[in-house]
Design a protein around this motif. Structure first.
Motif, PDB file in Angstrom:
ATOM      1  N   LEU A 351      49.372  -4.173 -61.463  1.00  0.00           N
ATOM      2  CA  LEU A 351      50.379  -4.518 -60.457  1.00  0.00           C
ATOM      3  C   LEU A 351      49.755  -5.702 -59.590  1.00  0.00           C
ATOM      4  CD1 LEU A 351      50.733  -0.683 -59.222  1.00  0.00           C
ATOM      5  CD2 LEU A 351      52.412  -2.228 -60.164  1.00  0.00           C
ATOM      6  N   ASP A 352      50.594  -6.448 -59.205  1.00  0.00           N
ATOM      7  CA  ASP A 352      50.455  -7.750 -58.518  1.00  0.00           C
ATOM      8  C   ASP A 352      50.641  -7.482 -56.922  1.00  0.00           C
ATOM      9  OD1 ASP A 352      49.893 -10.566 -57.892  1.00  0.00           O
ATOM     10  OD2 ASP A 352      52.143 -10.750 -58.185  1.00  0.00           O
ATOM     11  N   ASP A 398      61.547  -7.226 -56.133  1.00  0.00           N
ATOM     12  CA  ASP A 398      60.118  -7.746 -56.381  1.00  0.00           C
ATOM     13  C   ASP A 398      59.257  -6.570 -56.692  1.00  0.00           C
ATOM     14  OD1 ASP A 398      60.925 -10.396 -55.786  1.00  0.00           O
ATOM     15  OD2 ASP A 398      60.240 -10.175 -53.778  1.00  0.00           O
ATOM     16  N   ASP A 402      57.383  -5.714 -60.468  1.00  0.00           N
ATOM     17  CA  ASP A 402      55.928  -5.677 -60.322  1.00  0.00           C
ATOM     18  C   ASP A 402      55.505  -4.400 -61.079  1.00  0.00           C
ATOM     19  OD1 ASP A 402      53.455  -6.236 -60.008  1.00  0.00           O
ATOM     20  OD2 ASP A 402      53.143  -5.079 -58.010  1.00  0.00           O
TER      21      ASP A 402
END
Length: 411
Positions: A351-352, A398, A402
């Motif tokens: 995960l970012d 977003d 992700d």
């Protein structure tokens, strides 16, 4: 003198709650959040109350010092205008008789247990409880000669089969920590009343906005104010709101232990309350959208979110709760428990936007692999790993992207 001081404190809390509630019964929740607690004209018109940093309080003469008559504040550990402001606001939101504030959410759990459980007593605690609560019960309560027994979160009215002559306290958490089982609170409370046991609930997930324990007969509602009331991952604080039956003993124990909060944290939570309704609605919306989407993803074995129709306790949640929080979990399967844990770890590491970290309720999204090996009854499924997701205030697309790329990394 100490008993008289505590009576004054209890009286102040009850009087403040009555006056505030009377003014805002007709208003909606966001109006209450904005206007609960102190009023600007109480502080020369300033919108926010001042932060009172206090230890010593000056008395006008010896008689007042000895009798405490006509004195609102006596010492910084008892209360200050800053702590009263937050306590009064929470008392109004909870529909309680009064609220005690503590320096952490964990202290808000441990002090009520110490207040109402004594050596030789039997305490019932839900098996899916927040781990630090279990740790305290197993290490401290047992050491003090208190018998601790854990029960299935789905036990409902059958909890009466566990009652003993010395059962004094029933401690609940709903939805459950990490796995989100929903308890039948009314059934448990009704059973508890038959033996005059004190009921407590860790209500941090729902906040008073989505579940009001006092409306269901619970004696004490506990919160880690660190979470949604604080809202910015920058403080620790806790509260225990009590009905009239339990407030005097709670306040006595509060004074005896000196478990007082810091004024800056109280001030920050007071600010956080003003916007909690708006923030919590966004957390709710985003989390539910992501939870529904994750149900369609093949790599996810199960989504643990009580507001989903697929959740086994959805009907109880729907009956008792008016909304859902931004915290839920997913389960990843593997060929073995070890394989499932490794896959879950790879997912989280990929995960970012989601960060790895304790706590939740802030503006940022978090993901952690949870440990459930402490449980005795509400055990995790075999060959499965549980990942807890805290959905923050980032843009939905977003967050989806992700999670999608992280799921692809374990395909």
């Amino acid at each position: 003198m100490q008993i008289e001081l505590d009576k004054q404190t209890v009286h102040r809390s009850q009087q403040g709650a009555k006056s505030l509630t009377k003014k805002s019964d007709k208003h909606g929740i966001n109006t209450k959040l904005v206007h609960s607690g102190p009023q600007p004209l109480d502080y020369h018109g300033f919108v926010n109350p001042p932060v009172v940093r206090a230890s010593t309080v000056i008395f006008k003469d010896t008689e007042t010092w000895l009798t405490r008559k006509g004195v609102k504040y006596t010492y910084g550990t008892a209360s200050t205008p800053t702590t009263d402001a937050l306590a009064d606001a929470l008392t109004e939101l909870e529909g309680a008789a009064g609220t005690a504030l503590f320096p952490s959410g964990l202290a808000a759990v441990t002090v009520p247990l110490l207040a109402f459980a004594s050596a030789g007593d039997h305490v019932l605690i839900v098996d899916s409880i927040y781990y630090p609560t279990r740790h305290f019960a197993d290490r401290m309560l047992k050491r003090y000669g208190i018998e601790v027994e854990y029960f299935d979160p789905h036990i409902g009215s059958e909890i009466k089969t566990l009652f003993k002559d010395n059962t004094k306290v029933i401690f609940m958490e709903s939805p459950a920590s990490n796995t989100f089982e929903v308890m039948d609170i009314p059934a448990i409370v009704e059973a508890a009343k038959s033996i005059d046991a004190i009921t407590m609930i860790d209500n941090t997930w729902a906040t008073p906005l989505f579940f009001k324990p006092m409306d269901f007969g619970v004696d004490i509602s506990i919160h880690a104010l660190t979470k949604y009331p604080g809202g910015h991952a920058d403080l620790v604080l806790g509260s225990a709101s009590c009905n009239a039956r339990t407030l005097p003993q709670m306040m006595n124990t509060f004074h005896e232990l000196g478990a007082c909060p810091a004024p800056e944290e109280c001030y920050q939570v007071m600010k956080g309350l003003r916007t909690m309704g708006i923030r919590l609605k966004q957390h709710e919306k985003s989390a539910l959208e992501l939870a529904r989407w994750l149900e369609t993803e093949a790599q996810v074995a199960q989504v643990l979110h009580p507001a989903l129709e697929s959740h086994p306790d959805h009907e109880i949640w729907k009956r008792d709760f008016s909304g859902s929080a931004g915290l839920f979990a997913i389960q990843i399967e593997g060929e073995s428990n070890t394989d499932a844990q490794e896959k879950a770890g790879r997912f989280v590491d990929a995960l970012d936007i989601f960060a790895i970290g304790a706590s939740w309720g802030g503006y940022e999204s978090l993901a952690v692999v949870t440990k459930l090996d402490d449980r005795l009854i509400a055990k995790a499924p075999t060959n499965s790993a549980t990942i807890r997701l805290q959905i923050g205030l980032e843009d939905m697309e977003d967050l989806k992207q992700d999670i999608k790329q992280a799921l692809n990394s374990i395909s």
